[in-house]
Scaffold this active site. Sequence first.
Site, mmCIF file in Angstrom:
data_model
loop_
_atom_site.group_PDB
_atom_site.id
_atom_site.type_symbol
_atom_site.label_atom_id
_atom_site.label_comp_id
_atom_site.label_asym_id
_atom_site.label_seq_id
_atom_site.Cartn_x
_atom_site.Cartn_y
_atom_site.Cartn_z
ATOM 1 N N GLY A 1 2.382 9.568 3.397
ATOM 2 C CA GLY A 1 1.074 9.689 2.765
ATOM 3 C C GLY A 1 0.745 11.002 2.094
ATOM 4 O O GLY A 1 -0.232 11.080 1.345
ATOM 5 N N ARG B 1 6.582 9.666 -1.384
ATOM 6 C CA ARG B 1 6.231 10.353 -2.628
ATOM 7 C C ARG B 1 6.505 11.857 -2.585
ATOM 8 O O ARG B 1 6.943 12.445 -3.578
ATOM 9 C CB ARG B 1 4.738 10.119 -2.901
ATOM 10 C CG ARG B 1 4.277 10.533 -4.274
ATOM 11 C CD ARG B 1 2.743 10.416 -4.386
ATOM 12 N NE ARG B 1 2.193 9.230 -3.810
ATOM 13 C CZ ARG B 1 1.803 8.138 -4.493
ATOM 14 N NH1 ARG B 1 1.903 8.117 -5.799
ATOM 15 N NH2 ARG B 1 1.293 7.097 -3.861
ATOM 16 N N CYS C 1 1.341 -6.879 -24.403
ATOM 17 C CA CYS C 1 0.157 -7.517 -24.976
ATOM 18 C C CYS C 1 -0.988 -7.659 -23.990
ATOM 19 O O CYS C 1 -1.438 -8.777 -23.710
ATOM 20 C CB CYS C 1 0.553 -8.857 -25.566
ATOM 21 S SG CYS C 1 1.705 -8.615 -26.923
ATOM 22 N N GLU C 2 -1.402 -6.568 -23.432
ATOM 23 C CA GLU C 2 -2.680 -6.544 -22.718
ATOM 24 C C GLU C 2 -3.181 -5.113 -22.673
ATOM 25 O O GLU C 2 -2.390 -4.171 -22.710
ATOM 26 C CB GLU C 2 -2.582 -7.165 -21.327
ATOM 27 C CG GLU C 2 -1.608 -6.557 -20.372
ATOM 28 C CD GLU C 2 -1.742 -7.214 -18.997
ATOM 29 O OE1 GLU C 2 -2.689 -6.852 -18.286
ATOM 30 O OE2 GLU C 2 -0.920 -8.079 -18.652
ATOM 31 N N TYR D 1 7.526 5.434 -6.861
ATOM 32 C CA TYR D 1 6.768 4.258 -7.285
ATOM 33 C C TYR D 1 6.820 4.074 -8.807
ATOM 34 O O TYR D 1 5.857 3.650 -9.427
ATOM 35 C CB TYR D 1 5.322 4.320 -6.757
ATOM 36 C CG TYR D 1 5.277 4.542 -5.266
ATOM 37 C CD1 TYR D 1 5.702 3.551 -4.402
ATOM 38 C CD2 TYR D 1 4.874 5.762 -4.712
ATOM 39 C CE1 TYR D 1 5.713 3.755 -3.027
ATOM 40 C CE2 TYR D 1 4.882 5.978 -3.336
ATOM 41 C CZ TYR D 1 5.297 4.964 -2.506
ATOM 42 O OH TYR D 1 5.314 5.167 -1.145
HETATM 43 N N1 LLP Z 1 5.014 4.315 5.560
HETATM 44 C C1 LLP Z 1 4.366 3.169 5.304
HETATM 45 C C2 LLP Z 1 4.161 2.210 6.406
HETATM 46 C C3 LLP Z 1 3.892 2.900 4.008
HETATM 47 O O1 LLP Z 1 3.239 1.760 3.777
HETATM 48 C C4 LLP Z 1 4.115 3.840 2.972
HETATM 49 C C5 LLP Z 1 3.643 3.583 1.604
HETATM 50 C C6 LLP Z 1 4.823 5.019 3.287
HETATM 51 C C7 LLP Z 1 5.240 5.227 4.590
HETATM 52 C C8 LLP Z 1 5.123 6.075 2.263
HETATM 53 O O2 LLP Z 1 3.963 6.660 1.764
HETATM 54 P P1 LLP Z 1 4.044 7.962 0.823
HETATM 55 O O3 LLP Z 1 4.591 9.105 1.663
HETATM 56 O O4 LLP Z 1 4.937 7.657 -0.304
HETATM 57 O O5 LLP Z 1 2.646 8.185 0.403
HETATM 58 N N2 LLP Z 1 2.574 2.052 -5.186
HETATM 59 C C9 LLP Z 1 1.591 3.048 -4.789
HETATM 60 C C10 LLP Z 1 1.886 3.628 -3.426
HETATM 61 C C11 LLP Z 1 1.998 2.569 -2.344
HETATM 62 C C12 LLP Z 1 2.352 3.141 -0.999
HETATM 63 C C13 LLP Z 1 2.659 2.063 -0.022
HETATM 64 N N3 LLP Z 1 3.025 2.517 1.274
HETATM 65 C C14 LLP Z 1 1.535 4.130 -5.862
HETATM 66 O O6 LLP Z 1 2.225 4.021 -6.866
HETATM 67 O O7 LLP Z 1 0.766 5.086 -5.740
#
Ligand code: LLP
Length: 419
Positions: free
Chosen positions: A240, A278, A343-344, A372
């Site tokens: 996160g 991320r 096309c959107e 992502y």
């Molecule tokens: N652990 C779990 C259970 C998760 O659901 C996620 C991300 C992570 C770890 C990793 O989170 P991070 O460290 O990357 O924040 N597609 C969206 C982000 C979706 C994240 C989903 N879960 C975007 O492009 O911002």
Amino acid sequence: MDHFEYRGGVLHAEDVPLPLIAAEVGTPVYVYSRATLTRHARVFRDALKVLPRVHLAFAVKSNPNLAVLKVLAAEGYGADVVSAGEMDRALAAGIPAADVVFSGVGKTAAEMRRALAAGCGQFNLESEEEGAELAEIAGGMGLVATATLRINPDVDAGTHAKISTGKAENKFGVPYDRAAGIYARLSGLPGLNLRGLALHIGSQLAKLDPLEAAFTKAGALMHAIRADGFAVTHMDLGGGVGVPYRAGEVFPQPAEYAAMLARVTQGWDATLMFEPGRVITGNTGVLLTEVVRVKQGALHPWVVVDAAMNDLARPAMYDAWHDFSAVTPRGTMMTANIVGPICESSDTFAMAREIDTVARGDLAVFRTAGAYGATMANTYNSRPMVPEVMVDGAKWAVVADRIEPSTILSAERVPAWLA
Ligand code: LLP
């Protein structure tokens, strides 16, 4: 910090000029910098060395490319996976099954069986129902599944609603107030070795306070469960941590995150597990694109690029900002809207943005596209599946081919009754 820099007025990935990659692979294409990836992996891992026992499981969903996983495997990362497909990638990259954490709210029985057979190190249970099912499947295979129980701490992560996961109204985890009871019941099941709690309140967090609030609640629950006589040896604190997408934005540094963790988890006596995505991969990639044309607009010119929302979905899905830079800037600026060819109207990367002046045929990048990005790409509008390249110093290689629409078409069938 990343390794995408201008040299002689031309944007490079490490030692490779981006026009070279565009000429040889075509655009759009994701370009990853191995040095940046390694650096982020090390900075995060080293920051957490202030904590006694740590397990790092890279969130594969953020960038599942096999070459990326290889680099992270070599840096000692395990994997956080949410499907059998992601698990297969982690194993193919050489990540030991014991270091794989299987997360996700909808693991199927077939996925549980496959993960158990592979020796998956930990399942993060999202419900009592799932725990009962996993225990039964494992028992039937003569195995014991190692698991944690994901709690929903009901904390507002303060991020975009579509990537918030820790509020009571979100589908994830079990309600905080019911977690101790569920933990006790699941602990009694043969076939299950419940060893801790898990939580993940959302992605792209700009502040540490919500994480601190969630971890504090998790710690209190951990102590309460232990007082009930059950073992808690592992605490999976999720991912996160956000990254800056706009020049000048200030985000928590891994060292500040670690200092907060050291304070909050003091005396926990548990292995702390993390699922960063991320923060490891965000800065390691750019999406390289070519300007198809510049079209006059009512207010501002439309810069139409050959990348689209199918290649980089984040702006369309979350109104996300990705900095846009010309590969060979002219030194002048223009105010423009940046759009793709789909096309959107959601196929919009930026409106009324002050950008480097670009013209037809110019190359440009969307930055901070390593997380992502390609992983969320699709073939909408029968566009190709975007390819990926990794650079390592002066070396570079295609690490995912462009999948042509003709290949996808060849997997489709017209039934005899339509012929
Ligand atoms: N652990 C779990 C259970 C998760 O659901 C996620 C991300 C992570 C770890 C990793 O989170 P991070 O460290 O990357 O924040 N597609 C969206 C982000 C979706 C994240 C989903 N879960 C975007 O492009 O911002």
